[in-house]
Design an enzyme around this catalytic site. Structure first.
Site, PDB file in Angstrom:
ATOM      1  N   HIS A 258      45.153  45.524  34.380  1.00 36.68           N
ATOM      2  CA  HIS A 258      43.898  45.545  34.482  1.00 36.68           C
ATOM      3  C   HIS A 258      42.988  47.231  35.342  1.00 36.68           C
ATOM      4  O   HIS A 258      42.044  47.797  34.366  1.00 36.68           O
ATOM      5  CB  HIS A 258      43.032  44.443  34.521  1.00 36.68           C
ATOM      6  CG  HIS A 258      42.437  43.030  33.735  1.00 36.68           C
ATOM      7  ND1 HIS A 258      42.382  43.235  32.381  1.00 36.68           N
ATOM      8  CD2 HIS A 258      43.461  41.875  34.271  1.00 36.68           C
ATOM      9  CE1 HIS A 258      43.120  41.603  31.907  1.00 36.68           C
ATOM     10  NE2 HIS A 258      43.454  41.535  32.697  1.00 36.68           N
TER      11      HIS A 258
ATOM     12  N   THR B 273      46.718  41.525  36.578  1.00 43.48           N
ATOM     13  CA  THR B 273      45.434  41.962  37.091  1.00 43.48           C
ATOM     14  C   THR B 273      45.745  43.467  37.568  1.00 43.48           C
ATOM     15  O   THR B 273      44.644  44.497  37.434  1.00 43.48           O
ATOM     16  CB  THR B 273      45.499  41.481  38.649  1.00 43.48           C
ATOM     17  OG1 THR B 273      45.492  39.974  38.412  1.00 43.48           O
ATOM     18  CG2 THR B 273      44.341  42.156  39.431  1.00 43.48           C
TER      19      THR B 273
HETATM   20 ZN    ZN Z   1      49.600  38.949  40.525  1.00 46.91          ZN
END
Ligand code: ZN
Ligand code: NAD
Length: 341
Positions: free
Chosen positions: A43, A40
């Site tokens: 990203h 994440t």
């Molecule tokens: Zn994580």
């Protein structure tokens, strides 16, 4: 304090000075010791369409952490200064039907630290006391810093009974690899893990007692024959987000097989539903961790022989965060841990 901030709407993170967060009566202040870099965070670093839509510019990023409590709000009676902890990064509301019936991980108002709210890539983190998970002495800070993704693996792996079952995991990223270790720990018979990246498969074989398969080179039907499985795999855990991987999973599951889906496909992806119907397959979507049952189970397993430490392949001081992110972005690493001490 120093923090890694999404300071501009473009690729990158910036090290900035920020005030130490003020805590409310139900919060604690945590001095962060170690943090994990998550997919994440990549990203968010890359500033892809999802990140642009979701993450406010100016946010302190990061959600995988371990540290020590240095202050408690006036209503907090069950935690103390000096206590070592990690914590659930999903901040939930307490008003929905799901929350009020104790299914906290299903609360529709969930917000994530380091995604929607100020995060853990900082010297200090404010967290509701409700979210704190104290760490026993047996779990050190670097393992404490990766309990969030281990929790994803544990939540997925414990979705179905694995005792004596033949398990297929698609995607040997850090979470798939940890899921393989968990499946083995809880008593699966064969654990097969697939990927198309040889470095990841090599790491999988180092961390977990499992059979790595490069699906770019070998057909799963041949693996099923080699392992002498009667029909195929009993349980599948999809941990790649890749369409082909899901197709292969459905194709190689037994009649009545069960699939837990954790991997997030980049967009809408077609599914051969008639295949699912005629094979009578059960599919469960898995989000986050069960609050706090997953935490309870993973800490119990970690203090009882589950060893996932070799999934941490790189350690950096926070001043070297660029190298840490580059390492993670290479796709060749396991977990990358940043040291804030
Ligand atoms: Zn994580
Ligand atoms: P990762 O990107 O590090 O690992 C995914 C792996 O899948 C990579 O090693 C990649 O090479 C592999 N892969 C690509 N194509 C494949 C194919 N055809 N067959 C098999 N493997 C293939 O991801 P991660 O950090 O380990 O996370 C796993 C997945 O879980 C990701 O999709 C992530 O977005 C998702 N995730 C979901 C939740 C949730 O709450 N549902 C939480 C965390 C992560």
């Amino acid at each position: 304090m120093t923090a890694l901030v999404k300071a501009k709407p473009e690729p990158g993170l910036w090290m900035e000075s920020r005030p130490v967060p003020e805590i409310g009566p139900d919060d604690v202040l945590i001095r962060v010791k170690k943090t994990g870099i998550c997919g994440t965070d990549i990203h968010i670093w890359n500033w892809d369409a999802w990140a642009e839509r979701t993450v406010p510019v100016g946010l302190v990023t990061g959600h995988e952490f371990a540290g020590e409590i240095v202050d408690v709000g006036r209503n907090v009676t069950d935690l103390r200064i000096g206590q070592r902890c990690s914590g659930e990064g999903h901040l939930i509301g307490h008003h929905s039907r799901q929350s009020r019936s104790g299914k906290f991980h299903l609360d529709p108002e969930t917000r994530g630290i380091g995604v929607n709210e100020q995060g853990a890539f900082a010297h200090y983190l404010r967290l509701p006391a409700f979210n704190v998970v104290p760490l026993p002495d047996e779990i050190d800070d670097e393992i404490g810093a990766i309990l969030d993704p281990l929790g994803n693996a544990v939540h997925t792996a414990l979705s179905f009974d694995l005792v004596g079952e033949d398990v297929l995991i698609t995607g040997a990223g850090p979470i798939g690899i940890m899921a393989a270790a968990v499946a083995r720990h809880v008593g699966a018979r064969h654990v097969v893990i697939t990927d198309v990246n040889p470095a990841r498969l090599e790491l999988a074989a180092k961390v977990a007692d499992c059979t790595p398969v490069n699906v770019a080179q070998e057909d799963l039907k041949d693996v099923i024959a080699r392992l002498k499985l009667a029909q195929g795999f009993d349980v599948g855990m999809e941990m790649s987000g890749n369409q082909q991987a899901l197709d292969q999973m459905v194709e190689n599951l037994v009649m009545g097989g069960r699939i837990a889906l954790l991997g997030i496909p980049p967009g809408k992806s077609p599914v051969d539903w008639s295949r699912i119907v005629f094979k009578a397959i059960t599919i469960k979507g898995v989000y986050g961790r069960e609050i706090f049952e997953t935490w309870y189970k993973m800490i119990a397993m970690l203090t009882n022989g589950l060893d996932i430490r070799p999934v941490i392949t790189h350690r950096f001081k926070v001043a070297e965060f660029r190298e840490g992110f580059e390492t993670m972005r290479s796709g060749l690493s396991g977990k990358v841990v940043l040291d804030w001490t």
